[in-house]
Design an enzyme around this catalytic site. Structure first.
Site, PDB file in Angstrom:
ATOM      1  N   ASP A 109      46.710  34.888  30.085  1.00  0.00           N
ATOM      2  CA  ASP A 109      45.453  34.235  30.969  1.00  0.00           C
ATOM      3  C   ASP A 109      44.542  33.491  30.431  1.00  0.00           C
ATOM      4  OD1 ASP A 109      44.665  34.780  34.010  1.00  0.00           O
ATOM      5  OD2 ASP A 109      42.799  35.206  32.797  1.00  0.00           O
ATOM      6  N   ARG A 110      43.253  34.051  30.433  1.00  0.00           N
ATOM      7  CA  ARG A 110      41.935  33.325  29.654  1.00  0.00           C
ATOM      8  C   ARG A 110      42.468  33.453  28.215  1.00  0.00           C
ATOM      9  NH1 ARG A 110      39.872  30.592  32.948  1.00  0.00           N
ATOM     10  NH2 ARG A 110      38.138  30.101  31.723  1.00  0.00           N
ATOM     11  N   HIS A 154      38.649  31.654  42.734  1.00  0.00           N
ATOM     12  CA  HIS A 154      37.626  32.416  42.072  1.00  0.00           C
ATOM     13  C   HIS A 154      37.203  31.213  41.054  1.00  0.00           C
ATOM     14  CE1 HIS A 154      41.571  32.760  40.136  1.00  0.00           C
ATOM     15  NE2 HIS A 154      40.920  33.215  38.995  1.00  0.00           N
ATOM     16  N   TYR A 214      34.286  30.997  32.529  1.00  0.00           N
ATOM     17  CA  TYR A 214      35.082  30.232  33.585  1.00  0.00           C
ATOM     18  C   TYR A 214      34.374  28.817  33.883  1.00  0.00           C
ATOM     19  CZ  TYR A 214      38.592  33.440  35.288  1.00  0.00           C
ATOM     20  OH  TYR A 214      39.644  34.491  35.175  1.00  0.00           O
ATOM     21  N   HIS A 274      51.858  38.752  37.156  1.00  0.00           N
ATOM     22  CA  HIS A 274      50.823  38.340  36.203  1.00  0.00           C
ATOM     23  C   HIS A 274      50.497  39.202  35.025  1.00  0.00           C
ATOM     24  CE1 HIS A 274      47.378  35.985  34.938  1.00  0.00           C
ATOM     25  NE2 HIS A 274      46.818  37.054  35.131  1.00  0.00           N
TER      26      HIS A 274
END
Length: 294
Positions: A109-110, A154, A214, A274
């Site tokens: 992910d990030r 988001h 983000y 995920h």
């Protein structure tokens, strides 16, 4: 520390990676170095199963990213503070301080966005790269379109200028972060109660820096990716990508997108959700080991 939960058998320390930033890091095992980067809304703890297995024959390094967990959270004084370029440089410096000029790197992910940027910016340092369930930043934004793009609501919220997104999220932090833990897992009970609580507490205590991370991906990170695309830069090390079948849901060819970034690519679609490092750690370990043999 924010979290009572730790990776059993790993040693913890704080490592300074920039003048104003030290990272909380768990280190275990011995052998060739492997750095594991967590995603949202989590901490290094997401790697607890994978790290314990790989530590049998690797030095496994699991930091909290800047702005997350027990790592420092510098104020967002400019777009570069939480750019993936800056966060990738943190990782390279972390490995160097721990004695490793070259290392394998896996991110979720990030953390996968940070890993990709580190691989592009520091090809001499990153020997192998694994990306779990994300697209490169530029492709991610191009793939989110129409009603299907609502799955990334988001991303748009946290792309807004400083102020409103931080206030909105902080006002309902447990519901906001808990939503993603539930919506992105493949069933109830994905996280033990103490792990879920650790993620929620850590995220609630890091709202401004998480939003800044983000926000950077809606600005400066796009600029960096676009510059690399225009220059024809690619990941030169062996790359493994594990993803859910987001391409079928959103109408893009994930394999084709990744081929544009990686010369030596293994791309697999998985059904473990995920949070695959926690819901199918054996599968992730198998893919990482295959990657490291290439």
């Amino acid at each position: 520390m924010i979290m009572a939960a730790v990776i059993e058998g790993f040693d913890y320390e704080r490592v300074r990676v920039a003048p104003d930033v030290s990272l909380n890091v768990a280190v275990g095992g011995s052998g060739p170095p492997l750095v594991l980067l967590h995603g949202f809304p989590q901490t290094h703890l997401m790697w607890r199963h994978v790290a314990a297995d790989l530590a049998a024959d690797h030095t496994v390094i699991c930091p909290d990213l800047r702005g997350y967990g027990d790592s420092d959270k510098p104020e967002e004084s400019g777009p570069g503070v939480y750019s993936k370029r800056t966060m990738g440089a943190d990782v390279v410096e972390l490995a160097r301080v721990l004695g490793h000029e070259r290392f394998a790197l896996a991110g979720h992910d990030r953390g996968a966005l940070v890993a990709v940027r580190a691989g592009l910016d520091h090809p001499a340092a990153v020997t192998h790269l694994a990306s779990l369930d994300v697209l490169p930043t530029l492709d991610m934004w191009e793939a989110l379109r129409g009603v299907g793009g609502a799955v990334g609501f988001h991303l748009y919220l946290m792309a807004q200028p400083p102020g409103l997104p931080e206030r909105m999220i902080a006002a309902s932090a447990e519901a906001f972060f808990g939503y993603f833990l539930d919506a992105w897992s493949t069933g109830p009970g994905a996280f033990p109660a103490e792990v879920r609580r650790a993620y929620l507490d850590a995220s609630a205590g890091a709202v401004p820096s998480i939003v800044a991370d983000y926000r950077a991906s809606a600005g400066i990170d796009i600029e960096h990716d676009a510059a690399d695309r225009a220059a024809g830069r690619r990941l030169e090390m062996p790359v493994t990508v594990l993803q859910q079948d987001w391409g079928a849901a959103l109408g893009y060819d994930a394999l084709a997108l990744w081929r544009a970034w990686a010369r030596d690519l293994r791309h697999s679609t998985v059904g473990s959700g995920h949070f695959m490092a926690e819901q199918d750690p054996a599968g992730v370990v198998r893919e990482v080991r295959e990657l490291l043999e290439r």
